[in-house]
Design a protein around this motif. Structure first.
Motif, PDB file in Angstrom:
ATOM      1  N   LYS A 286       0.829  -1.204   0.000  1.00  0.00           N
ATOM      2  CA  LYS A 286       0.000   0.000   0.000  1.00  0.00           C
ATOM      3  C   LYS A 286       0.865   1.256   0.000  1.00  0.00           C
ATOM      4  N   ARG A 287       2.172   1.095   0.038  1.00  0.00           N
ATOM      5  CA  ARG A 287       3.065   2.245   0.119  1.00  0.00           C
ATOM      6  C   ARG A 287       3.429   2.747  -1.270  1.00  0.00           C
ATOM      7  N   ASN A 288       3.547   4.050  -1.387  1.00  0.00           N
ATOM      8  CA  ASN A 288       3.981   4.682  -2.637  1.00  0.00           C
ATOM      9  C   ASN A 288       3.105   4.307  -3.824  1.00  0.00           C
ATOM     10  N   GLY A 289       1.812   4.276  -3.636  1.00  0.00           N
ATOM     11  CA  GLY A 289       0.924   3.989  -4.752  1.00  0.00           C
ATOM     12  C   GLY A 289      -0.343   3.317  -4.278  1.00  0.00           C
ATOM     13  N   PRO A 290      -1.196   2.934  -5.215  1.00  0.00           N
ATOM     14  CA  PRO A 290      -2.457   2.278  -4.830  1.00  0.00           C
ATOM     15  C   PRO A 290      -2.196   0.881  -4.260  1.00  0.00           C
ATOM     16  N   ALA A 291      -3.074   0.468  -3.380  1.00  0.00           N
ATOM     17  CA  ALA A 291      -2.971  -0.864  -2.779  1.00  0.00           C
ATOM     18  C   ALA A 291      -3.106  -1.915  -3.867  1.00  0.00           C
ATOM     19  N   ARG A 292      -2.218  -2.892  -3.820  1.00  0.00           N
ATOM     20  CA  ARG A 292      -2.263  -3.970  -4.799  1.00  0.00           C
ATOM     21  C   ARG A 292      -3.114  -5.116  -4.264  1.00  0.00           C
ATOM     22  N   ASN A 293      -3.847  -5.751  -5.131  1.00  0.00           N
ATOM     23  CA  ASN A 293      -4.691  -6.905  -4.788  1.00  0.00           C
ATOM     24  C   ASN A 293      -5.626  -6.612  -3.614  1.00  0.00           C
ATOM     25  N   ALA A 294      -6.060  -5.358  -3.498  1.00  0.00           N
ATOM     26  CA  ALA A 294      -6.953  -4.961  -2.406  1.00  0.00           C
ATOM     27  C   ALA A 294      -8.276  -5.721  -2.464  1.00  0.00           C
ATOM     28  N   ASP A 295      -8.734  -6.042  -3.680  1.00  0.00           N
ATOM     29  CA  ASP A 295      -9.978  -6.788  -3.820  1.00  0.00           C
ATOM     30  C   ASP A 295      -9.855  -8.184  -3.209  1.00  0.00           C
ATOM     31  N   LEU A 296      -8.677  -8.802  -3.336  1.00  0.00           N
ATOM     32  CA  LEU A 296      -8.470 -10.128  -2.748  1.00  0.00           C
ATOM     33  C   LEU A 296      -8.370 -10.046  -1.227  1.00  0.00           C
ATOM     34  N   ASP A 297      -7.736  -9.013  -0.741  1.00  0.00           N
ATOM     35  CA  ASP A 297      -7.665  -8.812   0.703  1.00  0.00           C
ATOM     36  C   ASP A 297      -9.087  -8.720   1.263  1.00  0.00           C
ATOM     37  N   GLU A 298      -9.911  -7.941   0.615  1.00  0.00           N
ATOM     38  CA  GLU A 298     -11.298  -7.803   1.065  1.00  0.00           C
ATOM     39  C   GLU A 298     -12.057  -9.129   0.930  1.00  0.00           C
ATOM     40  N   TYR A 299     -11.886  -9.808  -0.197  1.00  0.00           N
ATOM     41  CA  TYR A 299     -12.594 -11.066  -0.455  1.00  0.00           C
ATOM     42  C   TYR A 299     -12.294 -12.121   0.616  1.00  0.00           C
ATOM     43  N   TYR A 300     -11.056 -12.169   1.082  1.00  0.00           N
ATOM     44  CA  TYR A 300     -10.665 -13.165   2.079  1.00  0.00           C
ATOM     45  C   TYR A 300     -10.771 -12.654   3.520  1.00  0.00           C
ATOM     46  N   GLY A 301     -11.591 -11.618   3.721  1.00  0.00           N
ATOM     47  CA  GLY A 301     -11.892 -11.166   5.076  1.00  0.00           C
ATOM     48  C   GLY A 301     -10.906 -10.167   5.650  1.00  0.00           C
ATOM     49  N   ASN A 302     -10.203  -9.439   4.787  1.00  0.00           N
ATOM     50  CA  ASN A 302      -9.226  -8.435   5.214  1.00  0.00           C
ATOM     51  C   ASN A 302      -8.151  -8.996   6.138  1.00  0.00           C
ATOM     52  N   PRO A 303      -7.471 -10.047   5.727  1.00  0.00           N
ATOM     53  CA  PRO A 303      -6.444 -10.627   6.592  1.00  0.00           C
ATOM     54  C   PRO A 303      -5.312  -9.658   6.915  1.00  0.00           C
ATOM     55  N   THR A 304      -5.066  -8.675   6.046  1.00  0.00           N
ATOM     56  CA  THR A 304      -3.952  -7.757   6.288  1.00  0.00           C
ATOM     57  C   THR A 304      -4.189  -6.853   7.493  1.00  0.00           C
ATOM     58  N   GLN A 305      -5.392  -6.839   8.027  1.00  0.00           N
ATOM     59  CA  GLN A 305      -5.634  -6.075   9.252  1.00  0.00           C
ATOM     60  C   GLN A 305      -4.781  -6.610  10.404  1.00  0.00           C
ATOM     61  N   HIS A 306      -4.287  -7.830  10.273  1.00  0.00           N
ATOM     62  CA  HIS A 306      -3.447  -8.455  11.303  1.00  0.00           C
ATOM     63  C   HIS A 306      -1.969  -8.128  11.116  1.00  0.00           C
ATOM     64  N   GLY A 307      -1.624  -7.379  10.070  1.00  0.00           N
ATOM     65  CA  GLY A 307      -0.234  -7.063   9.768  1.00  0.00           C
ATOM     66  C   GLY A 307       0.300  -7.965   8.673  1.00  0.00           C
ATOM     67  N   LEU A 308       1.566  -7.772   8.356  1.00  0.00           N
ATOM     68  CA  LEU A 308       2.214  -8.557   7.308  1.00  0.00           C
ATOM     69  C   LEU A 308       3.431  -9.264   7.877  1.00  0.00           C
ATOM     70  N   PRO A 309       3.725 -10.451   7.380  1.00  0.00           N
ATOM     71  CA  PRO A 309       2.902 -11.241   6.474  1.00  0.00           C
ATOM     72  C   PRO A 309       1.725 -11.845   7.228  1.00  0.00           C
ATOM     73  N   VAL A 310       0.744 -12.256   6.468  1.00  0.00           N
ATOM     74  CA  VAL A 310      -0.397 -12.967   7.024  1.00  0.00           C
ATOM     75  C   VAL A 310      -0.712 -14.111   6.065  1.00  0.00           C
ATOM     76  N   LEU A 311      -1.086 -15.247   6.631  1.00  0.00           N
ATOM     77  CA  LEU A 311      -1.334 -16.454   5.840  1.00  0.00           C
ATOM     78  C   LEU A 311      -2.821 -16.788   5.852  1.00  0.00           C
TER      79      LEU A 311
END
Length: 161
Positions: A96-121
């Motif tokens: 999400k740094r220095n530009g638009p978020a990549r694969n944001a639709d997939l993050d949302e589709y899988y329940g926003n796993p990135t809310q837990h930080g990175l990396p997330v499995l």
């Protein structure tokens, strides 16, 4: 002297005005131009044929913990064997740094796993159903991921044989 001072001030201004730079951590491990949807679809097809699960690894190339986990996945013989036996792994760039978020639709589709930080499995069964989301801080020990904790996680979510 005046010219040297002008050059130095210009250089400082350029550094301040430029986008934030992140430390180089070696070769990129996430494809920064890929739409991960087709890759996940291919992984699911392979998982069905090989009776495996799909392991989505959400992260970004600037993330030191992402590099550490990837190193464990690729260099630890037991972890690598467990991954090869039971999973099809897909690296999903969600920078999400220095530009638009990549694969944001997939993050949302899988329940926003990135809310837990990175990396997330995220573990998917061969039909694509999300089985589990794992924040990887629980798999750490000190300044690295614990091979024993990662192996336990992989064993717990592996397909039944």
């Amino acid at each position: 002297m005046k010219r040297l001072l002008s050059v130095a001030l210009f250089a400082c201004a350029a550094v301040i005005a430029s986008p934030q730079q992140y430390p180089q951590m070696g070769p990129d491990i996430y494809n920064t131009t890929a739409d991960a949807k087709p890759t996940i679809a291919q992984a699911l097809e392979l998982a069905r044929k090989q009776n495996k699960h799909v392991l989505l690894d959400f992260g970004a190339n600037w993330c030191v913990w992402c590099h550490r986990l990837h190193e464990l996945f690729t260099t630890d013989p037991q972890v690598r064997a467990a991954l090869q036996r039971d999973y099809i792994t897909v690296m999903v760039d969600v920078n999400k740094r220095n530009g638009p978020a990549r694969n944001a639709d997939l993050d949302e589709y899988y329940g926003n796993p990135t809310q837990h930080g990175l990396p997330v499995l995220v573990v998917l069964d061969a039909s694509g159903r999300r089985l589990h989301t794992q924040e990887t801080g629980a798999l750490e020990e000190g300044r690295a991921h614990s091979p024993e904790k990662v192996l336990a996680f992989l064993a717990k979510w592996a397909p039944e044989r």
